[in-house]
Design an enzyme around this catalytic site. Structure first.
Site, PDB file in Angstrom:
ATOM      1  N   SER A 179     -15.166 -46.189  71.485  1.00  0.00           N
ATOM      2  CA  SER A 179     -14.861 -47.286  72.593  1.00  0.00           C
ATOM      3  C   SER A 179     -14.757 -48.508  72.354  1.00  0.00           C
ATOM      4  CB  SER A 179     -15.905 -47.026  73.697  1.00  0.00           C
ATOM      5  OG  SER A 179     -16.943 -47.198  73.339  1.00  0.00           O
ATOM      6  N   HIS A 207     -11.797 -42.033  76.272  1.00  0.00           N
ATOM      7  CA  HIS A 207     -10.713 -42.906  75.942  1.00  0.00           C
ATOM      8  C   HIS A 207      -9.492 -42.381  75.175  1.00  0.00           C
ATOM      9  CE1 HIS A 207     -13.370 -46.383  76.793  1.00  0.00           C
ATOM     10  NE2 HIS A 207     -14.178 -45.756  76.148  1.00  0.00           N
ATOM     11  N   LYS A 239     -10.832 -43.856  83.515  1.00  0.00           N
ATOM     12  CA  LYS A 239     -10.323 -44.563  82.554  1.00  0.00           C
ATOM     13  C   LYS A 239      -8.513 -44.346  82.659  1.00  0.00           C
ATOM     14  CE  LYS A 239     -14.039 -45.132  79.838  1.00  0.00           C
ATOM     15  NZ  LYS A 239     -15.061 -44.373  80.714  1.00  0.00           N
TER      16      LYS A 239
END
Length: 386
Positions: A179, A207, A239
């Site tokens: 990340s 992610h 996300k």
């Protein structure tokens, strides 16, 4: 005033080291353009990679479901909080990532704590990359298993540790996309090592989900790993999907193990059903709107190419996370503030999130950005870095 817990000294120390963190007040919906502390800004620090957090279809699904199901879920999944919308979302997520089952969690942090602690204990061993997310590291420490951190993406270092392990069960745990660095774990090689040493493999795809893979199904699709090769797949919904929560996908046995033994799942109120409905709408867009992901990939390539011509040294990353290494926390803060003055919101990432003297600007790109907005950022970066 009495301060038996010595709170003031700890806070003062953090301030003097340029590590004090302050919350900015967001006064608009998430998007490429936001209002923060009363100031209009271009937002280059959000994890809303596909620009879905304020998509009209997602908002409409949330609103409609709130009218039908109310706001709160009322209880944990195992009491009376598991709605038909939750169940449908689990089924569609499992299908999307090519797994037998998926189990919803209220946050990614809780998912990681729940999974690791449900799978290993005092007679076992857990092996984690040194740059893993804090939730994974905390999960390993709390599990009671023998906790070992191997050098970042260093397969030889991991293998040496696996060879020496005599514990009952072994679990390798990594982020698929790191990340703060934006680079990928070598999941195909890790899967081979796991098979060789009879270890389980878990990947946190927070992610990568929505960004990696031809269809956006994430790291498993990117590396073409099936359920046997990558038995524990975790990803978040806040996300790429622009919503909230997390899921863990894998075999029927894994799903039932989590439902029976993952304490953060058992003892936490379920996500609001309206969030599940919004996520279903977002998942539909993610599957069907291929151009959205293609646009993001073109922005990533454009940003990296232009950054190189401007003399900006980026860390190696093919993902939406494009970190610009600065060094000291004081410098990173100063550059972040200078960019804010120009109308660009980019956070300075400092220790303890990253190692000492590796403070950076964590620039994140979104499908909501235009190429013109990215170019404006590049020009501003060149000005403040000169």
């Amino acid at each position: 005033m009495s301060d038996p817990l010595q709170l003031t000294a700890a806070l003062d120390q953090r301030k003097s080291n340029h590590l004090y963190r302050q919350r900015r007040l967001l006064q608009s919906a998430q998007g490429a353009e936001v209002v923060v502390d009363g100031k209009p800004c271009l937002n280059f620090c959000s994890n809303d990679y596909l620009g879905l957090a304020n998509h009209p279809d997602v908002v409409a699904a949330f609103t409609s479901a709130a009218n039908d199901f109310g706001v709160g879920s009322g209880a944990s999944h195992l009491v009376c909080g598991h709605s038909s919308l939750h169940h449908q979302l689990e089924q569609e997520l499992a299908d999307y990532v090519g797994r037998d089952r998926a189990v919803l969690f209220s946050t990614g942090y809780m998912a990681n704590l729940g999974v690791v602690n449900a799978l290993v204990g005092k007679q076992d061993a857990v092996f984690e990359d040194k740059l893993n997310h804090a939730s994974l590291l905390d999960a390993g420490l709390l599990s009671g298993a023998r906790f070992q951190r191997f050098l970042h993406n260093d397969l030889a270092n991991l293998e040496a540790r696996l060879k020496k392990s005599t514990e009952n069960k072994k679990l390798i745990v990594v982020d698929s996309v790191f990340s703060m660095d934006g680079d990928l774990a070598p999941l195909d090689d890790l899967a081979a090592l796991a098979k060789q040493y009879n270890a389980g493999l878990m990947a946190d795809d927070a992610h990568g989900f929505g960004v990696l893979g031809n269809s956006g199904a994430g790291c498993a699709e990117h590396f073409q790993l099936d359920q046997q090769q990558l038995p524990v797949l975790m990803a978040t919904l806040g996300k790429g999907l622009g919503c909230f929560g997390a899921f863990v996908a894998g075999s029927e046995q894994l799903a039932e193990t989590l439902i029976q033994f993952a304490r953060p799942y058992i003892y936490t109120t379920a996500l609001p059903p309206a969030v599940a409905a919004a996520t279903l709408a977002s998942l539909k867009i993610m599957r069907e709107d291929v151009a959205r992901r293609q646009h993001l990939q073109s922005l990533i390539a454009y940003f990296r190419e232009r950054a190189e011509t401007l003399g900006l040294t980026l860390m190696p990353s093919i993902t939406a996370i494009q970190p610009l290494m600065i060094g000291t926390s004081e410098q990173a803060l100063a550059i972040s503030d200078a960019l804010l003055a120009k109308g660009f919101l980019i956070s300075a990432i400092r220790p303890p999130t990253v190692p000492v003297n590796s403070a950076r600007l964590r620039i994140t790109l979104s499908a909501a950005h235009s190429e013109q907005q990215v170019e404006r950022l590049l020009v501003a970066l060149a000005e403040v870095m000169s």
